[in-house]
Design an enzyme around this catalytic site. Structure first.
Site, short mmCIF file in Angstrom:
data_model
loop_
_atom_site.label_atom_id
_atom_site.label_comp_id
_atom_site.label_asym_id
_atom_site.label_seq_id
_atom_site.Cartn_x
_atom_site.Cartn_y
_atom_site.Cartn_z
N ASN A 9 0.87 -1.18 0.00
CA ASN A 9 0.00 0.00 0.00
C ASN A 9 0.91 1.22 0.00
O ASN A 9 1.45 1.59 1.03
CB ASN A 9 -0.90 -0.01 1.24
N TRP A 10 1.07 1.80 -1.19
CA TRP A 10 1.99 2.95 -1.30
C TRP A 10 1.39 4.22 -0.69
O TRP A 10 2.11 5.20 -0.50
CB TRP A 10 2.30 3.22 -2.77
N LYS A 11 0.11 4.23 -0.43
CA LYS A 11 -0.57 5.44 0.07
C LYS A 11 -0.28 6.61 -0.88
O LYS A 11 -0.21 6.40 -2.08
CB LYS A 11 -0.14 5.75 1.50
N HIS A 94 -9.77 1.20 4.29
CA HIS A 94 -8.52 1.42 5.03
C HIS A 94 -8.79 2.38 6.19
O HIS A 94 -9.57 3.33 6.06
CB HIS A 94 -7.45 1.99 4.11
N GLU A 96 -7.16 4.77 7.35
CA GLU A 96 -6.90 6.20 7.08
C GLU A 96 -8.09 6.82 6.35
O GLU A 96 -8.42 7.99 6.57
CB GLU A 96 -5.59 6.34 6.27
N GLU A 166 -6.10 -5.07 10.04
CA GLU A 166 -5.11 -4.05 10.34
C GLU A 166 -5.48 -3.32 11.63
O GLU A 166 -6.28 -2.35 11.59
CB GLU A 166 -5.04 -3.03 9.20
N GLY A 172 1.61 2.13 10.73
CA GLY A 172 2.55 3.24 10.62
C GLY A 172 3.15 3.65 11.95
O GLY A 172 3.78 4.71 12.05
N SER A 212 2.71 -2.23 10.49
CA SER A 212 4.15 -2.22 10.80
C SER A 212 4.83 -3.56 10.54
O SER A 212 5.74 -3.97 11.27
CB SER A 212 4.37 -1.77 12.25
N GLY A 233 2.48 -1.30 4.30
CA GLY A 233 2.55 0.12 3.99
C GLY A 233 3.99 0.56 3.79
O GLY A 233 4.58 0.39 2.73
N GLY A 234 4.58 1.13 4.84
CA GLY A 234 5.92 1.72 4.75
C GLY A 234 6.96 0.83 4.08
O GLY A 234 7.71 1.27 3.20
C1 PEP Z 1 -1.16 0.11 5.82
O1 PEP Z 1 -1.19 1.30 5.59
O2 PEP Z 1 -2.02 -0.63 5.36
C2 PEP Z 1 -0.07 -0.40 6.66
C3 PEP Z 1 -0.14 -1.62 7.09
O3 PEP Z 1 0.95 0.49 6.92
P1 PEP Z 1 2.32 0.14 7.68
O4 PEP Z 1 2.82 -1.17 7.14
O5 PEP Z 1 3.24 1.28 7.36
O6 PEP Z 1 2.00 0.05 9.14
#
Ligand code: PEP
Length: 249
Positions: A9-11, A94, A96, A166, A172, A212, A233-234
């Site tokens: 997930n590049w956001k 999601h 966010e 999640e 994040g 994370s 994500g990251g």
């Molecule tokens: C996400 O945004 O779906 C996610 C899991 O982010 P991160 O891996 O950065 O916690």
């Protein structure tokens, strides 16, 4: 047999050139790996068309879609438009989007239906806030997120849904759910699908963990029985990290 999936997930990261560079770097690494894992890249709308046609080593996913079919909704992107780019998936719900864009279970029903009717598979995100976990309401929260947005679907439609659990407190933040916490919730999610749709759906439904996840913790989390992969994500923004996660099963 449940499909193993690693979805990035590049956001709102990477412009078009940076996105192409990241994918090219990734392709050099993942072509040489054993690939019984489906790799999905959740990229900004602007990247979908370009990335959907680059390689059959990965599928492309949007990160949202409009709850409207078409018309006077300035700035919105419809399921039909997403499908026309060659994308195969849409990430919906999601945290966010739930937190910053008034996404809720009711408007998610419309989005889910539009995606499925345009042959787009849905990666449906659910997960509790820290306060909900601390007060022992995490199972109830996740159950209602799933029931209210998905349980109007028929079994064939459900086969085009992937669940991403999640926990919001892990996204994040650098704080990951323990593998036991992930397993406990994944087993619970699978059980509610089994109760509603029968044993077979429960057996075939892929449930991803997100929050994370990184190269150091991925193997431990993915080794759990009901964890079928991750929504990343990251760590999906770095080709080395992401490819290590793809190889972490
Ligand atoms: C996400 O945004 O779906 C996610 C899991 O982010 P991160 O891996 O950065 O916690």
């Amino acid at each position: 047999m449940r499909k193993k999936i690693i979805a990035g997930n590049w956001k709102m990261n990477k412009n078009l050139n940076e996105g192409a560079d990241l994918v090219n770097e990734l392709l050099e690494i993942i072509t040489s790996s054993s690939m019984d894992v489906e790799v999905i890249l959740g990229v900004p709308f602007t990247h979908l068309y370009m990335l959907a046609s680059i390689s059959d080593k990965f599928s492309v996913s949007a990160q949202n879609c409009s709850s409207q079919v078409s018309g006077a909704f300035t700035g919105e992107i419809s399921a039909n438009m997403i499908q026309s780019t060659g994308a195969k998936y849409v990430i919906l719900g999601h945290s966010e989007r739930r937190a910053y864009h008034q996404e809720n279970n009711a408007n998610l029903v419309k989005k889910v239906d539009l995606c499925l009717s345009h042959n787009l598979k849905v990666i449906y995100c659910c997960g509790e806030l820290l306060s909900e976990r601390n007060s022992g309401n995490h199972f109830e929260t996740v159950k209602s997120q799933i029931e209210e947005a998905l349980f109007h679907l028929n079994p064939e439609q459900i086969s085009n849904i992937v669940i991403a659990y999640e926990p919001v407190w892990a996204i994040g933040t650098g704080v990951t759910a323990s593998s036991d916490q992930a397993q406990e919730m994944h087993a619970y999610i699978r059980s509610i699908f089994k109760d509603k749709y029968g044993l077979n759906i429960g057996k075939y439904l892929s449930i991803l963990y997100g929050g994370s996840c990184n190269p150091s913790n991925a193997h431990e989390i993915f080794s759990k029985e009901d964890v079928d992969g991750g929504l990343i994500g990251g760590a999906s923004l770095n080709a080395n990290d992401f490819s290590q996660i793809i190889n972490a099963f």
